[in-house]
Design a protein around this motif. Structure first.
Motif, PDB file in Angstrom:
ATOM      1  N   GLY A 127       1.354  -1.208 -10.633  1.00  0.00           N
ATOM      2  CA  GLY A 127       0.395  -0.409  -9.874  1.00  0.00           C
ATOM      3  C   GLY A 127       0.945   0.933  -9.447  1.00  0.00           C
ATOM      4  O   GLY A 127       0.242   1.941  -9.461  1.00  0.00           O
ATOM      5  N   ARG A 128       2.224   0.961  -9.070  1.00  0.00           N
ATOM      6  CA  ARG A 128       2.820   2.227  -8.634  1.00  0.00           C
ATOM      7  C   ARG A 128       2.853   3.240  -9.767  1.00  0.00           C
ATOM      8  O   ARG A 128       2.779   4.448  -9.535  1.00  0.00           O
ATOM      9  N   VAL A 148       2.895  -4.982  -8.439  1.00  0.00           N
ATOM     10  CA  VAL A 148       3.017  -3.799  -7.586  1.00  0.00           C
ATOM     11  C   VAL A 148       3.730  -2.675  -8.333  1.00  0.00           C
ATOM     12  O   VAL A 148       3.339  -1.505  -8.257  1.00  0.00           O
ATOM     13  N   TRP A 153       0.835  -1.203   0.000  1.00  0.00           N
ATOM     14  CA  TRP A 153       0.000   0.000   0.000  1.00  0.00           C
ATOM     15  C   TRP A 153       0.874   1.259   0.000  1.00  0.00           C
ATOM     16  O   TRP A 153       0.631   2.206  -0.749  1.00  0.00           O
ATOM     17  N   VAL A 163      -5.256   4.574  -4.620  1.00  0.00           N
ATOM     18  CA  VAL A 163      -4.498   3.360  -4.342  1.00  0.00           C
ATOM     19  C   VAL A 163      -5.441   2.158  -4.270  1.00  0.00           C
ATOM     20  O   VAL A 163      -5.162   1.091  -4.847  1.00  0.00           O
ATOM     21  N   LEU A 207       2.582   2.096  -3.346  1.00  0.00           N
ATOM     22  CA  LEU A 207       1.705   2.757  -4.305  1.00  0.00           C
ATOM     23  C   LEU A 207       1.371   4.185  -3.882  1.00  0.00           C
ATOM     24  O   LEU A 207       1.226   5.072  -4.730  1.00  0.00           O
ATOM     25  N   VAL A 216      -1.124   4.466 -10.461  1.00  0.00           N
ATOM     26  CA  VAL A 216      -1.746   5.436  -9.556  1.00  0.00           C
ATOM     27  C   VAL A 216      -1.505   6.872 -10.024  1.00  0.00           C
ATOM     28  O   VAL A 216      -2.256   7.777  -9.667  1.00  0.00           O
TER      29      VAL A 216
END
Length: 243
Positions: free
Chosen positions: A140-141, A137, A88, A109, A91, A144
């Motif tokens: 995802g970063r 991940v 978490w 996020v 991100l 965002v």
């Protein structure tokens, strides 16, 4: 979206990229392939604004690139995750550095974790994840930040064959759902054909061939004989250019 004109990049007196031209349209995917040391990663870093060219120009969205862009996402070969931060927090970190409020960070996020199937791993550290999970991940970063351009450097090279295909499927799904432009560097012919609408072949610091991919986006592509025929054509071009 991307217009590269006569790009030269040097490391000391050594030319890593020379006289390179490249055009990538809005919402297009471009796979860059070629032998080690041909300048693929240098070009990608120049597109990210991390390397300053000696001459030539890069325009993204019609604007000259002379520094990093907020709307460009970059995914590195080693994922670039912060090992001391949980998923978490990895991100959320780029959003915090941009001054986004807590509620907006939580919303953004959470949305990306859900999209990438990572919600159950939100409180884990990168070291507790598999390679494929770490790659998600890393994707995802970048997501965002809601990029309009996503750059990927050998993003699945360290993964086993099955996980590699899962990540390629995910990248294609992300591209379709987020309407971005995607440029990826790869050594893998199958990956280039699966993900590249346009396949750019590099040699000795410049583009030597640009191929339009006739099978990009076909349903159940890996089970289609045309996929393997296109892979063979790309291999033939690489062999020709290496001789």
């Amino acid at each position: 979206m991307i217009d590269v004109d006569g790009l030269d990049v040097y490391y000391g007196s050594e030319a890593a990229v020379k006289g390179l031209d490249l055009l990538v349209q809005d919402h297009e995917t471009c796979a860059i392939i070629g032998p080690s040391g041909c300048g693929k990663t240098t070009l990608l870093y120049a597109l990210a604004g991390l390397i300053k060219p000696a001459s030539g120009s890069i325009r993204i969205g019609g604007e000259v690139l002379n520094k990093t862009r907020k709307k460009t996402g970059l995914i590195l070969q080693n994922y670039g995750l912060l090992p001391w931060k949980r998923v978490w927090e990895n991100l959320a970190f780029p959003l915090k550095t941009r001054g986004m409020g807590k509620n907006d960070i939580k919303t953004n996020v959470g949305k990306v974790l859900e999209q990438l199937g990572l919600m159950e791993f939100a409180e884990k550290f990168p070291s507790e994840l598999s390679g494929g999970q770490q790659q998600r991940v890393a994707i995802g970063r970048s997501l965002v930040l809601q990029p309009d351009l996503l750059l990927m450097d050998e993003a699945s090279s360290a993964l086993d064959a099955i996980t590699k295909e899962h990540i390629q499927n995910l990248v294609l799904d992300v591209f379709r759902k987020n309407r971005m432009t995607l440029v990826l560097v790869t050594h893998n012919i199958e990956e280039a054909v699966f993900l590249g609408q346009k396949i750019v072949v590099m040699k000795q610091g410049t583009v030597v061939r640009t191929m339009e991919n006739p099978v990009f986006g076909l349903d159940d592509l890996r089970n289609n004989m045309s996929f393997y025929e296109t892979c063979l054509e790309v291999r033939r071009v690489l062999d020709e250019e290496s001789s």
